[in-house]
Design a protein around this motif. Sequence first.
Motif, PDB file in Angstrom:
ATOM      1  N   VAL A  79       1.053  -1.169   0.032  1.00  0.00           N
ATOM      2  CA  VAL A  79      -0.038   0.096  -0.152  1.00  0.00           C
ATOM      3  C   VAL A  79       0.861   1.326  -0.015  1.00  0.00           C
ATOM      4  O   VAL A  79       1.753   1.479   0.763  1.00  0.00           O
ATOM      5  CB  VAL A  79      -0.921   0.078   1.265  1.00  0.00           C
ATOM      6  CG1 VAL A  79      -1.814   1.491   1.185  1.00  0.00           C
ATOM      7  CG2 VAL A  79      -1.762  -1.302   1.232  1.00  0.00           C
ATOM      8  N   ILE A  82      -4.654   6.488  -2.643  1.00  0.00           N
ATOM      9  CA  ILE A  82      -3.900   5.308  -2.152  1.00  0.00           C
ATOM     10  C   ILE A  82      -3.946   4.211  -3.246  1.00  0.00           C
ATOM     11  O   ILE A  82      -4.933   3.978  -4.098  1.00  0.00           O
ATOM     12  CB  ILE A  82      -4.878   4.659  -0.852  1.00  0.00           C
ATOM     13  CG1 ILE A  82      -4.807   5.883   0.194  1.00  0.00           C
ATOM     14  CG2 ILE A  82      -4.136   3.534  -0.533  1.00  0.00           C
ATOM     15  CD1 ILE A  82      -3.556   6.053   0.823  1.00  0.00           C
ATOM     16  N   LEU A 128      -3.085   0.401  -4.246  1.00  0.00           N
ATOM     17  CA  LEU A 128      -2.755  -1.022  -3.758  1.00  0.00           C
ATOM     18  C   LEU A 128      -2.141  -1.926  -4.866  1.00  0.00           C
ATOM     19  O   LEU A 128      -2.893  -1.790  -5.887  1.00  0.00           O
ATOM     20  CB  LEU A 128      -4.274  -1.460  -3.491  1.00  0.00           C
ATOM     21  CG  LEU A 128      -5.107  -1.003  -2.160  1.00  0.00           C
ATOM     22  CD1 LEU A 128      -5.713   0.269  -2.456  1.00  0.00           C
ATOM     23  CD2 LEU A 128      -5.881  -2.175  -1.869  1.00  0.00           C
ATOM     24  N   LEU A 159      -8.126  -3.974   2.036  1.00  0.00           N
ATOM     25  CA  LEU A 159      -7.267  -3.021   2.978  1.00  0.00           C
ATOM     26  C   LEU A 159      -7.670  -3.386   4.484  1.00  0.00           C
ATOM     27  O   LEU A 159      -6.765  -3.595   5.259  1.00  0.00           O
ATOM     28  CB  LEU A 159      -7.566  -1.416   2.741  1.00  0.00           C
ATOM     29  CG  LEU A 159      -7.121  -0.745   1.622  1.00  0.00           C
ATOM     30  CD1 LEU A 159      -7.561   0.474   1.445  1.00  0.00           C
ATOM     31  CD2 LEU A 159      -5.511  -0.935   1.754  1.00  0.00           C
TER      32      LEU A 159
END
Length: 248
Positions: free
Chosen positions: A10, A32, A34, A129
């Motif tokens: 991440v 964000i 991933l 997450l």
Amino acid sequence: MDVAGGFLTVRASGAAAAKAALSGGAATPEHIQLLVGCTVAEVPGKGTALRFPDCALHVLPDVVMLTVAEARLTVGFGELKPLMFQPVPVDTALRAVFAGAVAHVLAAAHSLDPHGLSHHLLGLAELVLRSALRAELERVDSLVSRRREALEYMREHLSDPTLSADRVAEALFISRRRLYQLFDDGQGVSERIRGLRIDRAKALLADPAKAARGIGEIAKDCGFVSAAHFSRTFRQVVGRTPSEFRNR
């Protein structure tokens, strides 16, 4: 995007956001990312990329990058700190769900509403997450608990001069290698035992109620094989002899 299979990384998107995250800065990134090391069926050799409102999907044969708007996540950026910029294991079941969902999105994206797909991918990001964060926090908590058990055993047996890493590992029913993994801060287990012995010796030497006890007795209580060995070690670590420390 170099991500090992079976792992999640991440990260905050953008150089400024990444720098702030690594340095402990308070800035919250806009997005964000991933990165999941997994195989998605029927992906072209050069990969494919799709962009939706508030998120984007970039798929290669062995890694998937899902970029989502931080403001759309219900998991706060501060909560994600334990996962940031480090490989986190993803179990087989979660990896299969993620890879399957991405494959379905790729296959049907041309005929589905992009806003609906955006919500779907945001939900998928939440699932990954939250699952990874829970597993990582449980792993860290387990490490802390086992490290605490090891330290308690060391303290209880400091007076035994044969106390060693092997003894501690055997008492905790773990391997010597696993024991050293619990203390991966650069200080070896033997060095830690020595430090605990010196700490106990300092406490005894500084205690007025123990003023009548000789250096040899204190050395024995702290697990040193002799008063001479104790004095040498104490001076090496503390910078003065046990007698000098007591008088001071």
